[in-house]
Each structure stands twice: as C-alpha cells, then as structure tokens.
Design an enzyme around this catalytic site. Structure first.
Site, mmCIF file in Angstrom:
data_model
loop_
_atom_site.group_PDB
_atom_site.id
_atom_site.type_symbol
_atom_site.label_atom_id
_atom_site.label_comp_id
_atom_site.label_asym_id
_atom_site.label_seq_id
_atom_site.Cartn_x
_atom_site.Cartn_y
_atom_site.Cartn_z
ATOM 1 N N LYS A 39 0.829 -1.063 0.080
ATOM 2 C CA LYS A 39 -0.067 -0.236 0.094
ATOM 3 C C LYS A 39 0.728 1.302 -0.158
ATOM 4 O O LYS A 39 2.111 1.040 -0.208
ATOM 5 C CB LYS A 39 -0.975 -0.039 1.339
ATOM 6 C CG LYS A 39 -1.863 -1.362 1.303
ATOM 7 C CD LYS A 39 -3.070 -1.109 0.051
ATOM 8 C CE LYS A 39 -3.541 -2.400 -0.213
ATOM 9 N NZ LYS A 39 -4.452 -3.157 0.887
HETATM 10 C C1 PLP Z 1 -5.428 -4.169 0.936
HETATM 11 C C2 PLP Z 1 -7.067 -3.633 1.111
HETATM 12 C C3 PLP Z 1 -7.687 -4.294 2.292
HETATM 13 C C4 PLP Z 1 -7.085 -4.971 3.409
HETATM 14 O O1 PLP Z 1 -6.204 -4.410 4.204
HETATM 15 P P1 PLP Z 1 -5.327 -5.093 5.092
HETATM 16 O O2 PLP Z 1 -4.341 -4.072 5.839
HETATM 17 O O3 PLP Z 1 -4.081 -6.259 4.176
HETATM 18 O O4 PLP Z 1 -6.083 -6.005 5.921
HETATM 19 C C5 PLP Z 1 -9.090 -3.835 2.259
HETATM 20 N N1 PLP Z 1 -9.580 -3.120 1.163
HETATM 21 C C6 PLP Z 1 -9.023 -3.102 0.243
HETATM 22 C C7 PLP Z 1 -9.530 -2.209 -1.022
HETATM 23 C C8 PLP Z 1 -7.441 -3.357 -0.147
HETATM 24 O O5 PLP Z 1 -6.935 -3.133 -1.153
#
Ligand code: PLP
Length: 382
Positions: A185
C-alpha cells in the site's frame, strides 16, 4: 544479452531511519503495543486534522471493527462495490451484515454514486465506498445520500491514505475511514491498519474491541503508576498493532506525501506513453476536484487475453498485479448473495481485463522505460 533483474509491481520504500527505529524498538525491551504505537497514532491524528486515530493489526480488522462499532446487526445491509479486494465484503459478512453491491462506473472504476440510491432499502445501515487505486469516490454525492437516508459511511481507504477529495484529505472529513499499511500500500508498517474518525463513541468501542474488550490499554497496566486491575466490558478481539510495526509507520508517514508525488509522476508518464494505444483502456479522471494517491495504475487489456499477457510480461522479468477480479463471481458470494456475474456488467468486464503495472516510489525512470518497452513488445510486437 544479460537478463535484467525481476521488476516487481510493488515494493515498500523503507528508509534506514525506519529500519533503525525497528532495531531500537527491539532493543528497548517493549516490542508490542506501547509508546511507539501511541506516537504513531498521534501522528496519524495530526495528519487527519486532529481526528481520533486507532492503530490496528490490519485494515481488514479496521473494517470489521468499524462495522461492529456502528452497531451493525444480523441482516443489516451495507452497500459497496464489487470491484475491490474481498476483505471489503468479508468484513461486512463477519460483522453480521449483508453486502449489497452497486456496479462501478467503468471510467473511474469506482462505485457509481448515481446508482446507490436505487439500492437503498429499509435494511440499509451503511455505505462502504472504496477509493479504488487511490482515486476518491464522489464523496459529496455519497455523504448527501447518507444524510438523506440516515446511513453511516465507512470509507475503505486501503488505497487512498494521502488522497484528497475537494481539497480535503480522505479521512480528515466524513464519518469513519479505514487505512491499510500492508507492504504493497501507499505506506507500510509491515502489516497494519488504522481507523480514523471523529465519533468518540465509535473510537471508544473500537479501542475495546481491538484488545479483548479490556477497558484500559496494556501499556498503562504495566507502567509503575497504572493499576493492575482491569474490567472486561465485552468479548473483544486481538487486533492491536505492535510497537515493532509502529516503528516503521513513524518514519513512513512523514514520507507519504513525497511517495505520492513520485507515484503521480510515474502515473502521468504511463498515461503520456500509453494514451493513444488501441490495445489498452486507461482509467480516466472524474470532473470533481481531487488528488489521486496513485496506489495502482490499472489499464484494461482490449486485445490480449490476461493470463497470456501476464505470462508474457513475466517472461520479460516484469511483475504485473491483478486488482481485482470482481468479488461477486467468487463462489461463496455468488451463492450467498444470489447474484449472477452479469448483474454487475461493468465490474465483471473490468475485472476480467484489468492489470496493475509496476508502480512504487523507488521505481526509476529507467525501470519504467523498461516496462513501456516490454508492453510494446508484448502487445504490439514492437
Ligand atoms: C488491502 C486492502 C484491504 C485490506 O487491507 P489489510 O491491511 O491487508 O487488511 C481492504 N480493502 C482493500 C480495497 C484493500 O486493497
């Protein structure tokens, strides 16, 4: 010809200072939730206009706890997009609700805000927009609907920390925002997430739910002045963030805007290079004021089958991501929501043709040129 090294589609940008902070945390004797999490939460709060920030083990935990904290109950409906990571839908189900899907606008790949009102029923409790790829949804339209129909809004900002809608940072206005710090991210704590809100009752509920339902933080309990006693006010989860994770976040957050500036440069260069190619559809910008966080750059293939394309790029030593197949085609959701693939034709079609090209802050201009050359070779024999 010597083979070029593998270029991944994403890579975290970790400074030496961030790495040293983790080592200092390990040497400090306090590695789980403690002073570094408290510091990181303070920094997140400041970044989001002084709202409450609650650090968690993941965004998935944050979405689930946000829905539980608004009092979602069995059978309540939550409106969301089919084009998302499945965690968005899973957490609605795990919190006791039912996901109600509204198709995307294929131009932006976000939920089509003009179609949300038709999906609202007496059972609708919340809207869960996803700012797909880092492009904010039409939040004026979504908050107007929420106000009119008395609904909560839980924004899945997993792609969007640092993005802006109408000149304001996502999470710094509105109801509840959930950030992800997964390594792919916009900024990372290894794994991790956060909820940002100005609703004190929601924040307090999440604070309890994230740590066993205990009404005081573990850190206070073990300092000299803290009482050893505590109360359990509800059965909670184990969703706290560790200081080892927050050690990274403390150094990532001040770099976030710079990361996004570099992502934006790279995205604009992709658009410039690819905009006239008949082999690709590129995502287009909406007409409302916004700042894109460019978590992903996601063209859609028009002439080549996706598996073949991804394999051909892999043969070029270039990693390509898949974000995402439409969630309503997964067997559990197909069966339990009683939906057919063609019920959400735009999400279905985009989900079958979309790919994520390499995009990360430390990517060099030469690496991007390599991607564009390989695209020409794979898609246009050029
Ligand atoms: C990555 C992601 C999540 C979950 O994030 P985590 O921190 O890995 O639990 C939820 N929604 C979207 C759209 C994502 O891309």
């Amino acid at each position: 010809m010597t083979e070029l090294p593998f270029l991944p589609f994403a890579k975290p940008a970790l400074s030496e200072a961030a790495i040293e902070e983790v080592v200092a945390c390990l040497r400090s004797g306090w590695i789980t939730t403690g002073p570094r999490v408290a510091k990181f939460e303070g920094m997140l709060a400041d970044y989001h206009g002084g709202r409450r920030a609650l650090a968690l083990s993941s965004a998935t935990a944050g979405l689930q706890l946000a829905l539980m904290a608004i009092g979602l109950s069995e059978g309540d409906e939550v409106i969301t997009t089919p084009l998302t990571f499945v965690a968005t839908l899973n957490t609605i189900v795990l919190a006791g609700g039912k996901p109600v899907l509204v198709d995307i606008d294929p131009a932006t790949q976000n939920i089509d805000a003009t179609k949300i009102e038709a999906a609202i029923t007496p059972k609708t409790r919340a809207i869960m927009p996803v700012h797909y790829a880092g492009l904010p949804c039409d939040m004026d339209a979504i908050y107007a609907l929420a106000k009119k129909h008395n609904l909560r809004v839980v924004e899945d900002c997993a792609h969007a920390i640092g993005a802006e809608f109408g000149g304001k940072g996502v999470g710094s206005f509105g109801d509840i925002a959930v950030m992800s710090f997964h390594p792919n991210k916009n900024m990372t704590t290894g794994e991790g997430g956060a909820v940002i809100t100005d609703d004190a009752a929601v924040a307090e509920k999440i604070e309890r739910l994230r740590f066993h339902g205990i009404d005081r933080s573990a850190f206070n309990r073990f300092t000299k002045t803290g009482s050893q006693e505590y109360d359990v006010v509800l059965p909670g989860y184990k969703y706290n963030m560790m200081d080892m994770q927050a050690a990274l976040g403390i150094h990532q957050l001040p770099e976030l805007d710079g990361f996004i500036a570099r992502r934006t440069e790279l995205a604009q260069r992709y658009i410039e290079a690819l905009k006239d190619w008949p082999e690709l559809d590129l995502p287009t910008a909406p007409d409302y004021a916004h700042k894109h966080a460019w978590h992903l750059f996601t063209p859609r293939l028009k002439t080549m089958e996706r598996d073949a394309f991804m394999n051909a790029m892999k043969a070029e030593n270039i990693g390509v991501g898949l974000h995402y197949q439409a969630t309503h085609i997964f067997s559990w959701y197909r069966e339990h929501l009683g939906v057919a693939p063609e019920d959400f034709p735009h999400a279905l079609s985009v989900g079958q043709r979309i790919v994520s090209l390499p995009l990360f802050p430390t990517m060099t201009d030469d690496e991007q040129a390599r991607v564009i050359n390989s695209l020409a070779k794979v898609l246009r024999n050029g």
